[in-house]
Design a protein around this motif. Sequence first.
Motif, PDB file in Angstrom:
ATOM      1  N   ASP A  17       0.724  -1.147  -0.027  1.00 39.65           N
ATOM      2  CA  ASP A  17      -0.060   0.097  -0.041  1.00 39.65           C
ATOM      3  C   ASP A  17       0.941   1.305  -0.034  1.00 39.65           C
ATOM      4  OD1 ASP A  17      -2.173  -1.540   0.191  1.00 39.65           O
ATOM      5  OD2 ASP A  17      -2.448  -1.346   2.154  1.00 39.65           O
ATOM      6  N   THR A  18       1.948   1.146   0.711  1.00 42.41           N
ATOM      7  CA  THR A  18       2.828   2.340   0.574  1.00 42.41           C
ATOM      8  C   THR A  18       3.490   2.608  -0.484  1.00 42.41           C
ATOM      9  OG1 THR A  18       3.440   1.840   3.257  1.00 42.41           O
ATOM     10  CG2 THR A  18       4.835   3.351   1.948  1.00 42.41           C
ATOM     11  N   VAL A  19       4.033   1.713  -1.326  1.00 45.76           N
ATOM     12  CA  VAL A  19       4.678   1.695  -2.456  1.00 45.76           C
ATOM     13  C   VAL A  19       3.538   2.240  -3.502  1.00 45.76           C
ATOM     14  CG1 VAL A  19       5.885   0.532  -4.284  1.00 45.76           C
ATOM     15  CG2 VAL A  19       6.439   0.106  -1.811  1.00 45.76           C
ATOM     16  N   LYS A  20       2.220   1.614  -3.395  1.00 40.90           N
ATOM     17  CA  LYS A  20       1.400   2.108  -4.392  1.00 40.90           C
ATOM     18  C   LYS A  20       1.109   3.616  -4.244  1.00 40.90           C
ATOM     19  CE  LYS A  20      -1.357  -2.165  -5.243  1.00 40.90           C
ATOM     20  NZ  LYS A  20      -2.706  -2.785  -5.159  1.00 40.90           N
ATOM     21  N   ASN A  21       0.846   3.995  -2.747  1.00 40.24           N
ATOM     22  CA  ASN A  21       0.547   5.465  -2.768  1.00 40.24           C
ATOM     23  C   ASN A  21       1.686   6.401  -3.180  1.00 40.24           C
ATOM     24  OD1 ASN A  21      -1.659   4.931  -1.409  1.00 40.24           O
ATOM     25  ND2 ASN A  21      -0.855   4.672   0.679  1.00 40.24           N
ATOM     26  N   GLU A 133       9.455   9.089 -14.428  1.00 37.63           N
ATOM     27  CA  GLU A 133       9.279   7.952 -15.406  1.00 37.63           C
ATOM     28  C   GLU A 133      10.055   6.779 -14.885  1.00 37.63           C
ATOM     29  OE1 GLU A 133       9.297   9.283 -19.394  1.00 37.63           O
ATOM     30  OE2 GLU A 133       7.471   9.957 -19.167  1.00 37.63           O
ATOM     31  N   GLY A 134      11.303   7.091 -14.705  1.00 34.78           N
ATOM     32  CA  GLY A 134      12.363   6.280 -14.317  1.00 34.78           C
ATOM     33  C   GLY A 134      12.000   5.499 -13.048  1.00 34.78           C
ATOM     34  N   LEU A 135      11.716   6.329 -12.022  1.00 32.45           N
ATOM     35  CA  LEU A 135      11.226   6.100 -10.707  1.00 32.45           C
ATOM     36  C   LEU A 135       9.862   4.994 -10.698  1.00 32.45           C
ATOM     37  CD1 LEU A 135      11.818   6.148  -7.705  1.00 32.45           C
ATOM     38  CD2 LEU A 135      10.620   8.371  -7.552  1.00 32.45           C
ATOM     39  N   MET A 136       8.900   5.710 -11.481  1.00 33.21           N
ATOM     40  CA  MET A 136       7.709   4.600 -11.392  1.00 33.21           C
ATOM     41  C   MET A 136       7.957   3.467 -12.056  1.00 33.21           C
ATOM     42  SD  MET A 136       4.477   7.297 -12.557  1.00 33.21           S
ATOM     43  CE  MET A 136       5.273   7.811 -14.137  1.00 33.21           C
ATOM     44  N   GLY A 137       9.063   3.324 -13.022  1.00 25.05           N
ATOM     45  CA  GLY A 137       9.371   1.984 -13.678  1.00 25.05           C
ATOM     46  C   GLY A 137       9.876   1.323 -12.556  1.00 25.05           C
ATOM     47  N   LYS A 138      10.775   1.834 -11.650  1.00 23.26           N
ATOM     48  CA  LYS A 138      11.605   1.051 -10.417  1.00 23.26           C
ATOM     49  C   LYS A 138      10.545   0.857  -9.667  1.00 23.26           C
ATOM     50  CE  LYS A 138      15.987   3.262 -11.234  1.00 23.26           C
ATOM     51  NZ  LYS A 138      17.013   3.983 -10.456  1.00 23.26           N
ATOM     52  N   ILE A 139       9.314   1.710  -9.254  1.00 21.36           N
ATOM     53  CA  ILE A 139       8.407   1.265  -8.001  1.00 21.36           C
ATOM     54  C   ILE A 139       7.533  -0.021  -8.637  1.00 21.36           C
ATOM     55  CG2 ILE A 139       6.336   1.941  -7.185  1.00 21.36           C
ATOM     56  CD1 ILE A 139       7.620   4.806  -7.013  1.00 21.36           C
ATOM     57  N   SER A 140       7.310  -0.069  -9.864  1.00 23.86           N
ATOM     58  CA  SER A 140       6.505  -1.082 -10.798  1.00 23.86           C
ATOM     59  C   SER A 140       7.263  -2.353 -10.293  1.00 23.86           C
ATOM     60  CB  SER A 140       6.220  -0.922 -12.068  1.00 23.86           C
ATOM     61  OG  SER A 140       5.437   0.223 -12.275  1.00 23.86           O
ATOM     62  N   ILE A 141       8.429  -2.388 -10.778  1.00 29.51           N
ATOM     63  CA  ILE A 141       9.219  -3.475 -10.164  1.00 29.51           C
ATOM     64  C   ILE A 141       9.215  -3.940  -8.727  1.00 29.51           C
ATOM     65  CG2 ILE A 141      11.631  -4.609 -10.419  1.00 29.51           C
ATOM     66  CD1 ILE A 141      12.263  -2.803 -12.727  1.00 29.51           C
ATOM     67  N   VAL A 142       9.448  -3.097  -8.074  1.00 29.14           N
ATOM     68  CA  VAL A 142       9.099  -3.332  -6.494  1.00 29.14           C
ATOM     69  C   VAL A 142       7.712  -3.783  -6.231  1.00 29.14           C
ATOM     70  CG1 VAL A 142       9.047  -2.126  -4.331  1.00 29.14           C
ATOM     71  CG2 VAL A 142      10.926  -1.743  -5.833  1.00 29.14           C
ATOM     72  N   LEU A 143       6.597  -3.404  -6.843  1.00 32.25           N
ATOM     73  CA  LEU A 143       5.386  -3.962  -6.635  1.00 32.25           C
ATOM     74  C   LEU A 143       5.221  -5.397  -7.093  1.00 32.25           C
ATOM     75  CD1 LEU A 143       2.993  -0.718  -7.542  1.00 32.25           C
ATOM     76  CD2 LEU A 143       3.247  -2.035  -5.109  1.00 32.25           C
ATOM     77  N   ASN A 144       5.814  -5.475  -8.258  1.00 31.72           N
ATOM     78  CA  ASN A 144       5.868  -6.967  -8.711  1.00 31.72           C
ATOM     79  C   ASN A 144       6.318  -7.775  -7.812  1.00 31.72           C
ATOM     80  OD1 ASN A 144       4.290  -6.235 -10.978  1.00 31.72           O
ATOM     81  ND2 ASN A 144       5.921  -5.679 -12.081  1.00 31.72           N
ATOM     82  N   TYR A 145       7.660  -7.261  -7.205  1.00 37.73           N
ATOM     83  CA  TYR A 145       8.083  -8.005  -6.230  1.00 37.73           C
ATOM     84  C   TYR A 145       7.566  -8.237  -4.952  1.00 37.73           C
ATOM     85  CZ  TYR A 145      11.996  -9.591  -3.133  1.00 37.73           C
ATOM     86  OH  TYR A 145      12.616 -10.165  -2.106  1.00 37.73           O
ATOM     87  N   LEU A 146       6.809  -7.498  -4.277  1.00 29.30           N
ATOM     88  CA  LEU A 146       6.209  -7.464  -3.290  1.00 29.30           C
ATOM     89  C   LEU A 146       4.765  -8.236  -3.716  1.00 29.30           C
ATOM     90  CD1 LEU A 146       6.011  -3.775  -1.886  1.00 29.30           C
ATOM     91  CD2 LEU A 146       7.517  -5.778  -1.057  1.00 29.30           C
ATOM     92  N   ASN A 147       4.306  -7.958  -4.681  1.00 27.48           N
ATOM     93  CA  ASN A 147       3.028  -8.922  -4.837  1.00 27.48           C
ATOM     94  C   ASN A 147       3.372 -10.449  -5.246  1.00 27.48           C
ATOM     95  OD1 ASN A 147       0.932  -6.886  -4.674  1.00 27.48           O
ATOM     96  ND2 ASN A 147       1.382  -5.982  -6.602  1.00 27.48           N
ATOM     97  N   ASP A 148       4.272 -10.607  -6.086  1.00 22.21           N
ATOM     98  CA  ASP A 148       4.637 -11.823  -6.707  1.00 22.21           C
ATOM     99  C   ASP A 148       5.823 -12.407  -5.672  1.00 22.21           C
ATOM    100  OD1 ASP A 148       2.761 -11.361  -8.454  1.00 22.21           O
ATOM    101  OD2 ASP A 148       4.048 -10.675 -10.059  1.00 22.21           O
ATOM    102  N   ASP A 149       6.808 -12.175  -5.752  1.00 28.58           N
ATOM    103  CA  ASP A 149       7.898 -12.568  -5.269  1.00 28.58           C
ATOM    104  C   ASP A 149       7.649 -12.772  -3.569  1.00 28.58           C
ATOM    105  OD1 ASP A 149       8.980 -12.791  -7.633  1.00 28.58           O
ATOM    106  OD2 ASP A 149      10.590 -11.405  -7.411  1.00 28.58           O
ATOM    107  N   PHE A 150       7.174 -11.796  -3.074  1.00 25.84           N
ATOM    108  CA  PHE A 150       7.059 -11.815  -1.439  1.00 25.84           C
ATOM    109  C   PHE A 150       5.914 -13.022  -1.260  1.00 25.84           C
ATOM    110  CE2 PHE A 150       8.739  -8.106   1.308  1.00 25.84           C
ATOM    111  CZ  PHE A 150       9.908  -8.381   0.588  1.00 25.84           C
ATOM    112  N   LYS A 151       4.854 -12.780  -2.046  1.00 21.88           N
ATOM    113  CA  LYS A 151       3.817 -13.876  -1.683  1.00 21.88           C
ATOM    114  C   LYS A 151       4.412 -15.384  -2.047  1.00 21.88           C
ATOM    115  CE  LYS A 151      -0.051 -10.587  -2.551  1.00 21.88           C
ATOM    116  NZ  LYS A 151      -1.145 -10.248  -3.357  1.00 21.88           N
TER     117      LYS A 151
END
Length: 374
Positions: A17-21, A133-151
Amino acid sequence: MSLKEQHLDTIIQEMVDTVKNSKDEVFHIAEESRKEYENLKNELEILKEKVIITIEESDELERQSKLARNRLSVVSKNFKIYSEDVIREAYDHAHKVQSEYVVKQDKERQLRERRDEIELRLKSIEALVERAEGLMGKISIVLNYLNDDFKAMTNLIQDAQEKQAFGLQIIEAQEEERRRLSREMHDGPAQMLANILIRSEFVQRTYQKGDTDAAMNELRNVRALVRTSLQEVRRIIYDLRPMALDDLGLIPTIKKYIATLEEQHDNIHFNYRSQDDRLPSKYEVALFRLIQESIQNAIKHANAKRIDVKLEVTRDSVNALIKDDGIGFDRTQKKDKSFGLIGMGERIEMLDGELTIDSEKNKGTKVWIKIPIN
C-alpha cells in the motif's frame, strides 16, 4: 494460517500500500510537471515571437533615434536658418524617439530574460519527468516483487512450515507405530509364547508322570497356540510391509488388501489394466501406499457408500483413480492435520509424478495419480 503468517502478510500488505501510494504521488507529480511543461512551452513560443517583433521595433526606433539626433544636430548648428519652434520640435522629437527606444530595449531585455528562464525551466522539468518515469518503472518492479515474489516467499515459508510439521508428524507417527507394535507384540505373540512355554513345561511334567494321553492332548493345545502366534506375527508383519508386494507384485497385493477391508467396507471395486512385467520396487511400494492412504481416507473421513479403484499400468507410466461418493471436502480450507495428503504429495514429488484431488462438499472425492516410469 498462523499468527506469524498473518503478521507477515499484514507487513507485506502495508508495504504494498505504501509503495502504491508513492507511485500514485510520483505519477501525480509527473502529470503536473507535464502540464506545466506544455504551458511553458506555449508561453515560450509566444515569447519568441514577441522577442522577434520587439527586436525589429527596437531596431526601427534606433534608426529613427539616429535620424532624430542628426536632425537635431543640424538644426542646432543653424540657428539663423531655423526658427526656435523648429529647433524645439526637433529636440522634442529626438527626445521622444530616444525615450521610446530605451523603453523598447528594456522590454526586449525583459523578454529575453523571461525566454531564457523558461528554457532553463523546461530543461529542468524535462529532466524531472524523465526521472519520475524512471522512478515509476522501478516502483512497478518493486510492486511486482512485493506482490509476486514476496507472496511466493510467503507460500514457500508456509510450505516449509507444513513440511516441518509433516516431518514432526512422521517422527510422532513412527513413535506411535513403535508403541503400537510394542503393545501388539506384548499382548499378542509375547503372551502366547509365555503361555506356550508354561504349557510345554506342563507337557513335560505330565509325560514324565506317565500320563501319555494327557501329555498328547496338551501338546495339541500347544500346537494350536503356536499356530495362532504365527498368524498374529504374520499379521503384524503384513501391516508393516505386505509380503505379497515383494512376492506377487502390486495388483495381487491391492486385491488382497481390499479383501482384508471387507469388515470395514464391503463395497470397494477394483479394476485394472496392466502389463505382465513387474514394476521396480520403489514404484510398487509408493503406489500401494498411495492407494492405501486414499482408500483409508474414503473409509475414515468420507463416509462413502461406494469406493472405486482403477489402475492402469503401461510401459511409460502408471495411472490410478480412487473415487468415492462420500461427503467430500473444501480444498480451499486446509485442515490442521491434513498430513495424509501432505505425505501423498511427498511420495508423488519424489517420483516426479502428479497428484490431483477433486472434491466438493457432498459430491464425493476423486484422486488422480500419475507417475512416469523411468
